[in-house]
Design a protein around this motif. Structure first.
Motif, PDB file in Angstrom:
ATOM      1  N   UNK A  17       0.837  -1.195   0.000  1.00 36.51           N
ATOM      2  CA  UNK A  17       0.000   0.000   0.000  1.00 36.51           C
ATOM      3  C   UNK A  17       0.869   1.241   0.000  1.00 36.51           C
ATOM      4  N   UNK A  18       0.458   2.238  -0.790  1.00 37.68           N
ATOM      5  CA  UNK A  18       1.152   3.520  -0.832  1.00 37.68           C
ATOM      6  C   UNK A  18       0.100   4.623  -0.732  1.00 37.68           C
ATOM      7  N   UNK A  19      -0.097   5.118   0.490  1.00 36.14           N
ATOM      8  CA  UNK A  19      -1.114   6.129   0.763  1.00 36.14           C
ATOM      9  C   UNK A  19      -0.540   7.257   1.597  1.00 36.14           C
ATOM     10  N   UNK A  20      -0.990   8.464   1.317  1.00 37.54           N
ATOM     11  CA  UNK A  20      -0.701   9.617   2.171  1.00 37.54           C
ATOM     12  C   UNK A  20      -1.870   9.860   3.122  1.00 37.54           C
ATOM     13  N   UNK A  21      -3.072   9.503   2.703  1.00 33.54           N
ATOM     14  CA  UNK A  21      -4.278   9.703   3.500  1.00 33.54           C
ATOM     15  C   UNK A  21      -4.414   8.561   4.512  1.00 33.54           C
ATOM     16  N   UNK A  22      -4.285   8.847   5.817  1.00 33.72           N
ATOM     17  CA  UNK A  22      -4.298   7.779   6.827  1.00 33.72           C
ATOM     18  C   UNK A  22      -5.625   7.011   6.910  1.00 33.72           C
ATOM     19  N   UNK A  23      -6.757   7.678   6.655  1.00 34.96           N
ATOM     20  CA  UNK A  23      -8.048   6.977   6.698  1.00 34.96           C
ATOM     21  C   UNK A  23      -8.149   5.968   5.561  1.00 34.96           C
ATOM     22  N   UNK A  62      -2.426   2.062  -4.742  1.00 32.42           N
ATOM     23  CA  UNK A  62      -1.713   3.331  -4.729  1.00 32.42           C
ATOM     24  C   UNK A  62      -2.717   4.482  -4.701  1.00 32.42           C
ATOM     25  N   UNK A  63      -2.492   5.431  -3.826  1.00 37.52           N
ATOM     26  CA  UNK A  63      -3.317   6.635  -3.807  1.00 37.52           C
ATOM     27  C   UNK A  63      -2.875   7.535  -4.956  1.00 37.52           C
ATOM     28  N   UNK A  64      -3.836   8.147  -5.632  1.00 37.08           N
ATOM     29  CA  UNK A  64      -3.511   8.964  -6.803  1.00 37.08           C
ATOM     30  C   UNK A  64      -2.564  10.117  -6.483  1.00 37.08           C
ATOM     31  N   UNK A  65      -2.580  10.612  -5.253  1.00 39.24           N
ATOM     32  CA  UNK A  65      -1.676  11.702  -4.877  1.00 39.24           C
ATOM     33  C   UNK A  65      -0.728  11.258  -3.759  1.00 39.24           C
ATOM     34  N   UNK A  66      -0.251  10.031  -3.839  1.00 37.86           N
ATOM     35  CA  UNK A  66       0.695   9.516  -2.846  1.00 37.86           C
ATOM     36  C   UNK A  66       1.968  10.353  -2.869  1.00 37.86           C
ATOM     37  N   UNK A  67       2.327  10.892  -1.710  1.00 39.95           N
ATOM     38  CA  UNK A  67       3.538  11.702  -1.549  1.00 39.95           C
ATOM     39  C   UNK A  67       3.600  12.845  -2.564  1.00 39.95           C
ATOM     40  N   UNK A  95      -5.458   1.872  -8.512  1.00 39.12           N
ATOM     41  CA  UNK A  95      -5.250   3.288  -8.224  1.00 39.12           C
ATOM     42  C   UNK A  95      -6.530   3.836  -7.594  1.00 39.12           C
ATOM     43  N   UNK A  96      -6.395   4.473  -6.434  1.00 44.13           N
ATOM     44  CA  UNK A  96      -7.553   4.958  -5.695  1.00 44.13           C
ATOM     45  C   UNK A  96      -7.479   6.473  -5.553  1.00 44.13           C
ATOM     46  N   UNK A  97      -8.598   7.134  -5.842  1.00 45.05           N
ATOM     47  CA  UNK A  97      -8.608   8.583  -5.703  1.00 45.05           C
ATOM     48  C   UNK A  97      -9.957   9.193  -5.980  1.00 45.05           C
ATOM     49  N   UNK A  98     -10.021  10.510  -5.869  1.00 46.04           N
ATOM     50  CA  UNK A  98     -11.262  11.251  -6.065  1.00 46.04           C
ATOM     51  C   UNK A  98     -11.597  11.478  -7.537  1.00 46.04           C
ATOM     52  N   UNK A  99     -10.617  11.412  -8.411  1.00 50.24           N
ATOM     53  CA  UNK A  99     -10.850  11.791  -9.814  1.00 50.24           C
ATOM     54  C   UNK A  99     -11.238  10.623 -10.727  1.00 50.24           C
ATOM     55  N   UNK A 100     -11.538   9.477 -10.141  1.00 45.47           N
ATOM     56  CA  UNK A 100     -11.873   8.311 -10.964  1.00 45.47           C
ATOM     57  C   UNK A 100     -13.314   7.888 -10.778  1.00 45.47           C
ATOM     58  N   UNK A 101     -13.803   7.214 -11.791  1.00 44.73           N
ATOM     59  CA  UNK A 101     -15.088   6.541 -11.700  1.00 44.73           C
ATOM     60  C   UNK A 101     -14.747   5.067 -11.556  1.00 44.73           C
ATOM     61  N   UNK A 102     -15.195   4.437 -10.485  1.00 43.60           N
ATOM     62  CA  UNK A 102     -14.804   3.067 -10.155  1.00 43.60           C
ATOM     63  C   UNK A 102     -14.989   2.113 -11.330  1.00 43.60           C
ATOM     64  N   UNK A 103     -13.936   1.325 -11.564  1.00 42.22           N
ATOM     65  CA  UNK A 103     -13.899   0.294 -12.596  1.00 42.22           C
ATOM     66  C   UNK A 103     -14.210   0.809 -14.000  1.00 42.22           C
ATOM     67  N   UNK A 115      -7.054  -1.377 -12.349  1.00 36.29           N
ATOM     68  CA  UNK A 115      -8.362  -0.862 -11.963  1.00 36.29           C
ATOM     69  C   UNK A 115      -8.210   0.476 -11.259  1.00 36.29           C
ATOM     70  N   UNK A 116      -9.248   1.292 -11.397  1.00 39.43           N
ATOM     71  CA  UNK A 116      -9.324   2.546 -10.656  1.00 39.43           C
ATOM     72  C   UNK A 116     -10.560   2.478  -9.763  1.00 39.43           C
ATOM     73  N   UNK A 117     -10.434   3.080  -8.587  1.00 43.47           N
ATOM     74  CA  UNK A 117     -11.538   3.084  -7.627  1.00 43.47           C
ATOM     75  C   UNK A 117     -11.699   4.500  -7.093  1.00 43.47           C
ATOM     76  N   UNK A 118     -12.938   4.973  -7.073  1.00 39.93           N
ATOM     77  CA  UNK A 118     -13.224   6.275  -6.503  1.00 39.93           C
ATOM     78  C   UNK A 118     -13.248   6.149  -4.979  1.00 39.93           C
ATOM     79  N   UNK A 119     -12.713   7.138  -4.304  1.00 43.07           N
ATOM     80  CA  UNK A 119     -12.610   7.093  -2.844  1.00 43.07           C
ATOM     81  C   UNK A 119     -13.969   7.044  -2.156  1.00 43.07           C
TER      82      UNK A 119
END
Length: 156
Positions: A17-23, A62-67, A95-103, A115-119
Motif C-alpha cells: 500500500x502507498x497512501x498519504x491519506x491515513x483513513x 496506490x493513492x492517486x496523490x501519494x507523496x 489506483x484509488x482517488x477522487x478523480x476516478x469513476x470506479x472500474x 483498476x481505478x476506484x473512486x474514494x
C-alpha cells in the motif's frame, strides 16, 4: 522504511500500500487483511521502490496523490507506468482517488493500472479488490498458461 524486517513465505499473499491519506490507508489495510493478504506499507516513493523490487506483491494499491499534491507529481505512479511489464505483471495494481469513476476501463488504461476506484466507494473496498484481482487473473490466465507451456517445452 520500517526498521522491522518482515519475512514473506511461499504461502503468503503479499500486498503493498502507498497512501498519504491515513483513513484510506487504514481502510485498505483492513480490507486486504480480511482477504488474507500480508500487508506492507510504503511511507515514501523511495520506500515503495525498494519494497516493490524486493517482493513479488500480488496486489498494489496506490493513492492517486501519494507523496504528492497532484497526480502529475506522483513519482510512484510515474515509476509504475514506466516499468517494463515483466517487472509488474505479477501484481494487480489498483489506483484509488477522487478523480476516478470506479472500474472505468479507459481510466485504468490511461493510468497503466488494472483498476481505478473512486474514494467514495471505500466502504466496498474489500469486494472491489476481490473483483479487480479476479478480473486480472482471468485476463492473464491464457498468457500465463502459454508461458508455462513454453518454459516446460524448453525444459526450464
Amino acid at each position: 522504511m520500517s526498521g522491522k524486517f518482515d519475512f514473506v513465505s511461499a504461502t503468503d499473499k503479499p500486498a503493498l500500500l502507498a497512501f498519504s491519506n491515513p483513513e484510506w490507508l487504514e481502510a485498505a489495510k483492513t480490507a486486504l487483511t480480511e482477504l488474507g493478504y500480508k500487508v506492507h506499507t510504503a511511507a515514501t516513493h523511495g520506500d515503495f521502490l525498494i519494497r516493490f523490487s524486493q517482493i513479488r506483491y500480488q496486489v498494489v494499491i496506490l493513492e492517486e496523490v501519494f507523496a504528492a499534491t497532484t497526480m502529475s507529481e506522483n513519482l510512484t505512479l510515474q515509476a509504475l507506468q514506466k516499468m517494463a511489464m515483466a517487472q509488474r505483471r505479477h501484481a494487480t495494481v489498483i489506483l484509488l482517488g477522487d478523480s476516478f469513476q470506479t472500474f472505468t476501463p479507459m481510466q485504468a488504461f490511461q493510468q497503466s493500472v488494472h483498476a481505478v476506484i473512486n474514494s467514495s466507494e471505500l466502504f466496498l473496498l474489500k469486494q472491489l479488490i476481490e473483483k479487480a484481482v479476479a478480473d486480472n487473473n482471468l485476463f492473464l490466465h491464457t498468457y500465463n498458461e502459454a508461458q508455462h507451456r513454453v518454459m516446460t517445452t524448453r525444459g526450464e
